[in-house]
Design an enzyme around this catalytic site. Structure first.
Site, PDB file in Angstrom:
ATOM      1  N   LEU A   9      -1.466 120.722 122.514  1.00 27.44           N
ATOM      2  CA  LEU A   9      -0.807 119.426 122.318  1.00 27.44           C
ATOM      3  C   LEU A   9      -1.682 118.304 122.863  1.00 27.44           C
ATOM      4  CD1 LEU A   9       2.556 120.753 123.654  1.00 27.44           C
ATOM      5  CD2 LEU A   9       2.313 119.794 121.374  1.00 27.44           C
TER       6      LEU A   9
ATOM      7  N   ASP B  34     -10.779 115.188 123.909  1.00 29.00           N
ATOM      8  CA  ASP B  34     -10.147 114.512 125.031  1.00 29.00           C
ATOM      9  C   ASP B  34     -11.230 114.265 126.071  1.00 29.00           C
ATOM     10  OD1 ASP B  34      -8.588 113.598 127.061  1.00 29.00           O
ATOM     11  OD2 ASP B  34      -7.630 115.509 127.508  1.00 29.00           O
TER      12      ASP B  34
ATOM     13  N   GLU C 248       4.653 120.065 114.899  1.00 33.77           N
ATOM     14  CA  GLU C 248       5.334 120.045 116.196  1.00 33.77           C
ATOM     15  C   GLU C 248       5.133 118.709 116.914  1.00 33.77           C
ATOM     16  OE1 GLU C 248       3.936 122.704 119.281  1.00 33.77           O
ATOM     17  OE2 GLU C 248       5.417 121.919 120.684  1.00 33.77           O
TER      18      GLU C 248
ATOM     19  N   ASP D 238     -11.926 112.449 129.687  1.00 28.32           N
ATOM     20  CA  ASP D 238     -11.116 111.991 130.790  1.00 28.32           C
ATOM     21  C   ASP D 238     -12.044 111.538 131.909  1.00 28.32           C
ATOM     22  OD1 ASP D 238      -9.371 111.749 132.871  1.00 28.32           O
ATOM     23  OD2 ASP D 238      -8.129 113.429 132.196  1.00 28.32           O
TER      24      ASP D 238
END
Lengths: 368, 513
Positions: free
Chosen positions: A299, A111, A46, A113
């Site tokens: 995602l 991830d 995807e 941040d």
């Protein structure tokens, strides 16, 4: 590159050029095809595009590199996200019986941040970063990279600058791609030391004996702590931040409950050993967004995509030369030149070039 | 022909042999005939046991003495094997001999497989409780019995050699709590891929190197459990496939469906009370009738004009549960968010979707149910910038204390609450908070859902009379359907009236555990 040189309004003009001339399609395809070992690995992946005005298109998929190129050059996405490999082609997900369309595999991703460090950095807040707090990302990469390789035995790690305020890691080993949701969350939790939200002051609590993983992580923090925390962030220089550190020692509170001088002294000694480590970790240890790592179908912004707010390209970070990585020197979309980070000395020159490049680009834009 | 053969084989195997082991891996399904009555009581009893496993797991540390004590008591009570090391055939006072208890354990496990294989959610719940039950039972075995169990079930794991042990000694010591320097040498360490011992990896209770974990013998239960979990998960997937055949049996189908619905209890998703609350009321309600977690989220939202995803989910679904309509919810969130950094346009693009999603209007159109306490306490702990979670679980005691002081809880009350928090009884702490803020001595309910807190509070203040009636009505409707299901069974000759009573009983058990 100062941010002011980039104007988000120019994106619609720049993106077509970027996808036509600069985006590294063949390397990108080579990565995601994984040698074609598994059938339909690329085809069932995807992609999702964010188009102008935040229009979000999920479940895109492509049968070949050429189709990917064509679609990207046609849609000119502001942002590209990569998702999972599904049981069927994602763009046909509506034609499959519901329930049988399932996410099967994906790289293990992390991830980190900078916004999650707001309580421990004084230089910036929210989406802002500067060279002072960027050290936090360097520490994060060093710690996680070591653990993923040495503890978990993964070999194929891709570290990428997110384009704005953080970094991503794509663990691409076959074993990593096949991990279940439970295994991903176990790995993420193994790697998470900072626990608690806005209602928790003290976010790191160590138990004896200290696990080898934590020891190894502390060794990394040790290398950076004095310069980063004491000089750059000055955590022991200003009243407010000093109070924060003192609160973490919990001495005052403990002294209230404990009157015996001997016991109190023991508490002070405890500072020297355990508490010191806890404070160092609370200030410097990587703060993972665990939810991103857990899900197979989650995602994550694709490498080499543009960050629409800053115009910076999500470029891979060279681990061998990590300390030299400068998020302000990465290529931005307003540069019409090959995407290699410029050295510090060239910065001035680059600026000039940028302007030229921008002009040249305008001219070419007209021709198109 | 085949049938009679099978029967003969079972008949020739005395129970003592079939159930000679105190603990089993449930590899073989039972092959005997049982009456519907037995079918039903067995299943209901095991469900009660699993429900206890779940409840005890929230209130106590798994494996702690209180935890084990509770499970022993419940197993004993329900006639399941409990004192596993006592391997004797003596008849207990309760009537069932040890092999009979083991038989009950065996059969009831397989019945619940049928009831709980149907959806992902049911499977997950069932596996979790069965795994916890198995862990408690395995830990209760003597070392000799454990080895025997491993041997019987062909569970073999690789151990590491002396050289490797010596080389890794320090690391093994520092990573395996409960292993001392003296014991490293004469203890077996198993080396398995980290994927097979996730619980140990997650909690960093084991040494991890190059993708392998080194597990001291005393923690072998983790690998066994992993095996158990994997097998059960596969078995449930297989069972699901053969389910249509079972469902064609009209005697079993209503029963199985009822069993599988029993675990969730009240889910507060009922939409009957929609529109009973106006947006203007929310601020005053939040002070009066909100549980602390929601009050906290509401306050954070009003202050920051923003909540992150976890907070929006927890609070948004709660609001839906107390009766906000989709339109009201959109208005509520929009009016708050646009006072902060988000403009109306961005709100419509980035946030409105997720609110419609909550109400089942987007995506896969699931009508999401409000989170219960278990979910708030156990899943998705808050991190930087988050205000969700359970304040009793996720706040520093010191901050919790300040907050309670601010809300004018008496000092003695605060101490009681903090004492409960210390003992990890978060729901009881919340219930105590309810009692203190509502001036009630003893609450008659057992708190397990923020929306339940709200309804109970409304009951006390009398303002929620309308709400309550609505809830009661839906409750009745639910009971009626149960009675209907029971009626179906009543027509069957094997079903005595006491079973119908049992099933109705079941409902009340799961609503107020």
């Amino acid at each position: 590159m100062p941010l002011s040189d980039y104007d988000p309004a120019s994106l619609p003009d720049l993106l077509p050029l970027y996808y036509r001339r600069l985006f590294p399609f063949s390397q990108y395809y080579r990565w995601l095809n994984y040698g074609g070992v598994q059938k339909n690995y690329f085809q069932n992946r995807e992609f999702s595009f964010t188009l102008k005005d935040d229009i979000y298109v999920r479940y895109q998929s492509f049968s070949s590199q050429i189709e990917l190129e064509k679609e990207m050059q046609k849609m000119n996405p502001y942002k590209i996200d990569i998702g999972a490999i599904y049981s069927h082609r994602p763009n046909q997900h509506n034609t499959v019986k519901s329930g049988s369309f399932q996410a099967l595999e994906k790289e293990l991703v992390f991830d980190i941040d900078m916004t999650d460090y707001d309580d421990v950095r004084s230089c910036c807040s929210a989406a802002d970063i500067c060279s002072k707090c960027w050290t936090l990302m360097t520490i994060a990469i060093r710690i996680l990279d070591r653990a993923l390789r040495e503890d978990f035995g993964f070999k194929h790690l891709l570290w990428v600058y997110s384009g704005r305020r953080g970094v991503h890691c794509w663990v691409c080993d076959e074993a990593a791609r096949k991990l279940t949701v439970a295994a991903r969350s176990a790995v993420a939790e193994y790697l998470s030391l900072i626990k608690g939200g806005e209602e928790t002051m003290k976010k790191v609590v160590l138990m004896d004996p200290i696990h080898p993983f934590i020891r190894a992580s502390l060794a990394v923090v040790n290398k950076y702590f004095l310069r980063y925390a004491l000089q750059d962030q000055d955590i022991l220089g200003q009243k407010e931040s000093v109070e924060k550190v003192l609160a973490l020692t919990e001495l005052q509170q403990h002294f209230l409950n404990e009157k015996k001088p001997e016991k109190r002294w023991e508490m002070v000694l405890d500072q020297a050993s355990r508490k010191r480590k806890e404070i160092m970790l609370q200030y410097c240890y990587p703060r993972l967004d665990v939810n991103v790592s857990k899900g197979v179908n989650h995602l994550l912004k694709s490498p080499f995509s543009v960050h629409p707010k800053t115009g910076r390209i999500s470029v891979p970070i060279d681990i061998g030369n990590l300390d030299a990585f400068d998020p302000f020197a990465v290529p931005t979309i307003s540069l019409d030149r090959p995407m290699e980070a410029e050295d510090e000395e060239n910065a001035e020159e680059t600026k000039e070039n940028d302007k030229d490049a921008a002009d040249r680009r305008k001219i070419r834009g007209d021709e198109v | 022909m085949q049938f009679s053969e099978r029967r003969k084989r079972v008949g020739s195997r005395p129970q003592a042999e079939l159930y000679g082991q105190p603990l089993q891996f449930y590899g073989q399904p039972p092959l005997e005939n049982i009456s519907l009555t037995e079918f039903e009581t067995f299943a209901v009893d095991r469900l009660k046991l699993l429900k206890t496993v779940e409840n005890v797991g929230v209130s106590y540390l798994k494996g702690s003495p209180q935890y084990v004590k509770k499970l022993v008591a419940e197993s004993k009570n329900l006639n399941f094997p409990y004192r596993l090391e006592a391997n004797d055939d003596r008849k207990c006072q309760s009537g069932l001999s040890e092999p009979d208890k083991r038989r009950k354990d065996h059969i009831s496990h397989f019945i619940l497989r049928l009831a709980y294989c149907q959806t992902e959610d049911l499977r997950r719940w069932f596996i979790q409780q069965e795994v916890d039950l198995f862990r408690y039972r395995f830990n209760d075995l003597s070392p000799k019995q454990k080895l025997e169990f491993l041997h019987r079930n062909n569970l073999q794991y690789d151990t590491i050699g002396i050289e490797e042990k010596k080389a890794l000694k320090d690391k093994l010591l520092n990573s395996s709590p409960g292993v001392s320097g003296i014991t490293v040498e004469d203890q077996d360490f198993y080396k398995v891929p980290f994927q097979d011992a996730l619980d140990l990896v997650r909690t960093r209770k084991v040494y991890l190197k190059a993708g392998y974990v080194y597990i001291p013998h005393q923690e072998i239960v983790t690998i066994v459990l992993n095996d158990f979990r994997t097998r059960l998960s596969k078995a449930l997937a297989l069972t699901a496939r053969s389910l249509p055949a079972v469902h064609s049996d009209e005697r079993l189908q209503p029963l199985l469906n009822h069993l599988s619905h029993a675990y969730v209890g009240q889910d507060y998703s009922i939409q009957k009370n929609v529109g009973k609350i106006s947006l203007e009321q929310i601020d005053s309600l939040s002070g009066k009738s909100y549980p602390l977690c929601m009050r906290h989220l509401h306050q954070a939202l009003r202050e920051n004009h923003h909540l992150r995803h976890g907070g929006r989910m927890q609070y948004g679904l709660f609001l839906k549960g107390i009766g906000l309509s989709l339109e009201q919810a959109l208005q509520f969130w929009r009016s708050e968010f646009i006072r902060g950094k988000v403009d109306a346009d961005k709100f419509d693009k980035a946030y409105a979707y997720s609110i419609r999603h909550m109400f089942g209007k987007e995506g896969k159109r699931t009508d999401y149910t409000p989170y219960n306490c278990m979910k708030v306490i156990l899943s998705n702990p808050p991190s930087q910038g988050d205000y969700h979670g359970c304040p009793f679980r996720h706040s520093d005691p010191e901050l919790l204390k300040q907050k309670l002081q601010f809300y004018k809880v008496s000092p003695s009350g605060i101490n009681q609450i903090l004492e409960l928090v210390k003992g990890m009884h978060y729901q009881l702490a919340c219930q105590k908070y309810f009692e203190l803020t509502h001036n009630i001595e003893d609450t008659t309910f057992s708190l397990n859902h923020p929306n339940q807190y709200f309804l109970e509070s409304q009951k006390v203040f009398g303002g929620g009379r309308d709400l309550k009636r609505e809830m009661d009505a839906t409750q009745k409707a639910k009971e009626n359907s149960v009675v209907k299901a029971s009626n179906v069974k009543q027509e069957l000759p094997t079903n005595g009236p006491e079973n119908v009573a049992e099933m109705e009983d079941l409902d009340s058990i799961f609503q107020e555990p």
